[in-house]
Design a protein around this motif. Structure first.
Motif, PDB file in Angstrom:
ATOM      1  N   LEU A  11       0.848  -1.187   0.000  1.00  0.00           N
ATOM      2  CA  LEU A  11       0.000   0.000   0.000  1.00  0.00           C
ATOM      3  C   LEU A  11       0.886   1.240   0.000  1.00  0.00           C
ATOM      4  N   PHE A  12       0.572   2.186  -0.882  1.00  0.00           N
ATOM      5  CA  PHE A  12       1.273   3.463  -0.935  1.00  0.00           C
ATOM      6  C   PHE A  12       0.280   4.582  -0.633  1.00  0.00           C
TER       7      PHE A  12
ATOM      8  N   ILE B 189      -3.674   2.112 -11.916  1.00  0.00           N
ATOM      9  CA  ILE B 189      -3.789   1.542 -10.570  1.00  0.00           C
ATOM     10  C   ILE B 189      -5.078   2.069  -9.936  1.00  0.00           C
ATOM     11  N   SER B 190      -5.872   1.183  -9.354  1.00  0.00           N
ATOM     12  CA  SER B 190      -7.117   1.597  -8.700  1.00  0.00           C
ATOM     13  C   SER B 190      -6.831   2.382  -7.428  1.00  0.00           C
TER      14      SER B 190
ATOM     15  N   ASP C 228      -4.806   6.357  -1.322  1.00  0.00           N
ATOM     16  CA  ASP C 228      -4.079   5.094  -1.205  1.00  0.00           C
ATOM     17  C   ASP C 228      -4.093   4.337  -2.530  1.00  0.00           C
ATOM     18  N   LEU C 229      -2.972   3.711  -2.830  1.00  0.00           N
ATOM     19  CA  LEU C 229      -2.869   2.810  -3.977  1.00  0.00           C
ATOM     20  C   LEU C 229      -2.340   1.477  -3.484  1.00  0.00           C
ATOM     21  N   CYS C 230      -3.042   0.402  -3.791  1.00  0.00           N
ATOM     22  CA  CYS C 230      -2.565  -0.944  -3.459  1.00  0.00           C
ATOM     23  C   CYS C 230      -1.953  -1.519  -4.738  1.00  0.00           C
ATOM     24  N   VAL C 231      -0.649  -1.736  -4.718  1.00  0.00           N
ATOM     25  CA  VAL C 231       0.078  -2.077  -5.942  1.00  0.00           C
ATOM     26  C   VAL C 231       0.603  -3.506  -5.854  1.00  0.00           C
ATOM     27  N   ARG C 232       0.170  -4.338  -6.807  1.00  0.00           N
ATOM     28  CA  ARG C 232       0.697  -5.713  -6.921  1.00  0.00           C
ATOM     29  C   ARG C 232       1.932  -5.695  -7.809  1.00  0.00           C
ATOM     30  N   GLN C 233       2.974  -6.362  -7.383  1.00  0.00           N
ATOM     31  CA  GLN C 233       4.227  -6.390  -8.125  1.00  0.00           C
ATOM     32  C   GLN C 233       4.134  -7.433  -9.244  1.00  0.00           C
ATOM     33  N   VAL C 234       3.850  -6.933 -10.471  1.00  0.00           N
ATOM     34  CA  VAL C 234       3.653  -7.860 -11.588  1.00  0.00           C
ATOM     35  C   VAL C 234       4.412  -7.463 -12.843  1.00  0.00           C
TER      36      VAL C 234
ATOM     37  N   GLY D  95     -12.941 -10.690  -4.663  1.00  0.00           N
ATOM     38  CA  GLY D  95     -11.976 -11.775  -4.652  1.00  0.00           C
ATOM     39  C   GLY D  95     -10.579 -11.249  -4.901  1.00  0.00           C
ATOM     40  N   GLY D  96      -9.602 -11.721  -4.116  1.00  0.00           N
ATOM     41  CA  GLY D  96      -8.206 -11.376  -4.312  1.00  0.00           C
ATOM     42  C   GLY D  96      -7.951  -9.884  -4.295  1.00  0.00           C
ATOM     43  N   LEU D  97      -7.290  -9.415  -5.342  1.00  0.00           N
ATOM     44  CA  LEU D  97      -6.943  -7.996  -5.441  1.00  0.00           C
ATOM     45  C   LEU D  97      -8.174  -7.105  -5.628  1.00  0.00           C
ATOM     46  N   GLY D  98      -9.314  -7.708  -5.879  1.00  0.00           N
ATOM     47  CA  GLY D  98     -10.543  -6.939  -6.033  1.00  0.00           C
ATOM     48  C   GLY D  98     -10.914  -6.140  -4.797  1.00  0.00           C
ATOM     49  N   LEU D  99     -10.379  -6.548  -3.647  1.00  0.00           N
ATOM     50  CA  LEU D  99     -10.675  -5.782  -2.432  1.00  0.00           C
ATOM     51  C   LEU D  99     -10.062  -4.384  -2.493  1.00  0.00           C
ATOM     52  N   ALA D 100      -8.986  -4.220  -3.284  1.00  0.00           N
ATOM     53  CA  ALA D 100      -8.307  -2.914  -3.337  1.00  0.00           C
ATOM     54  C   ALA D 100      -9.235  -1.812  -3.859  1.00  0.00           C
TER      55      ALA D 100
END
Length: 278
Positions: free
Chosen positions: A31-32, A61-62, A74-80, A121-126
């Motif tokens: 989270l940033f 990024i959402s 806030d940005l929740c960033v997945r490292q992909v 589900g998963g990253l959808g919570l962000a």
């Protein structure tokens, strides 16, 4: 009227922003907390921004925070990929570029005085967290708030501290599941649709909001329809394949629909017959 800063005159030009705080949520997601130098973001729940790092690139990024927190977001960033890997290496104080917010956002006026069922589900919570926090802050406007959240493994659950707080929060019902139990998990195990047997919904009063991996939508929608929830009251975020945020690159086009502009939030009745939508 006050003149806009030069950088805001073009939606193609990123504005300078600064990372104020970072918090590791899981092995892949961080989270940033970010602030734009000259303005508040002014976003709606489920909108997104384009994040850029000089010399690396840009990615959508959402926004994960409530729109009522005006000073930062806030940005929740997945490292992909290259951009997200570079962002994970940045520390508080580092500068990034922000364009946006983009997208239609969630129509909060359509859920007023309703029972709201969040299915994530998963990253959808962000992205859905922005709407959940907004509804909690305006709890008096909703009859009932219910959240169903599924993750693959316990260690992949986002916002673990908040999930614990929500579980104890009388303003909302939270039901969780994981696909694979490990690390001492004692909660429910199974795909997210197995959580529907744990709740009762009033189909005439319920609005459902669904955000998660593409494979989840078809099965969740079937459960919602089985319980009598109207197609016009099922909303979902189709964030896949977005790039520029302005409908110019065509990457997110879905049979003539530009997801980045006309979405990413759609009503099920609008897209149920659109090829590639679900």
């Amino acid at each position: 009227m006050e003149a806009l800063p030069a950088a805001r005159k073009s939606l193609f030009v990123p504005e300078p922003a600064r990372i104020l705080r970072k918090e590791k949520l899981t092995a892949k997601e961080t989270l940033f907390e970010v602030a734009i130098d000259k303005r508040s973001l002014g976003h709606k729940p489920c909108q997104f921004v384009e994040v850029s790092i000089a010399g690396i690139g840009e990615a959508p990024i959402s926004v994960s925070s409530s729109p009522t927190s005006s000073a930062t977001f806030d940005l929740c960033v997945r490292q992909v990929g290259s951009l997200t890997r570079a962002m994970h290496a940045l520390e508080p104080g580092a500068q990034i570029g922000i364009r946006g917010p983009f997208g239609n956002g969630f129509p909060v006026e359509k859920i007023a005085d309703k029972e709201v069922l969040f299915v994530c589900g998963g990253l959808g919570l962000a992205p859905l967290r922005s709407l959940i926090l907004y509804c909690l802050e305006n709890r008096g406007s909703y009859r009932r708030l219910v959240t169903l959240y599924g993750a693959k493994r316990p260690a992949e659950r986002l916002y673990e501290k908040e999930l614990l707080a929500w579980r104890k929060d009388a303003r909302m019902e939270l039901h969780e599941t994981v696909d694979i139990a490990e690390n001492g998990w004692t909660g429910h195990v199974g795909v997210i649709t197995t959580l529907f047997d744990r709740i009762e919904v009033d189909p005439l009063e319920t609005v459902a909001v669904v955000v998660g991996p593409p494979v989840m939508y078809k099965f969740v929608v079937l459960e919602l329809l089985k319980r009598g929830i109207m197609e016009s009251r099922i909303f979902m975020s189709l964030e896949r394949r977005m790039r520029c945020g302005l409908g110019k690159c065509g990457h997110c086009q879905m049979n003539g629909i530009y997801v980045c502009q006309e979405g990413p939030v759609f009503c099920y009745s609008e897209v149920k017959k659109v090829r590639e939508a679900l």
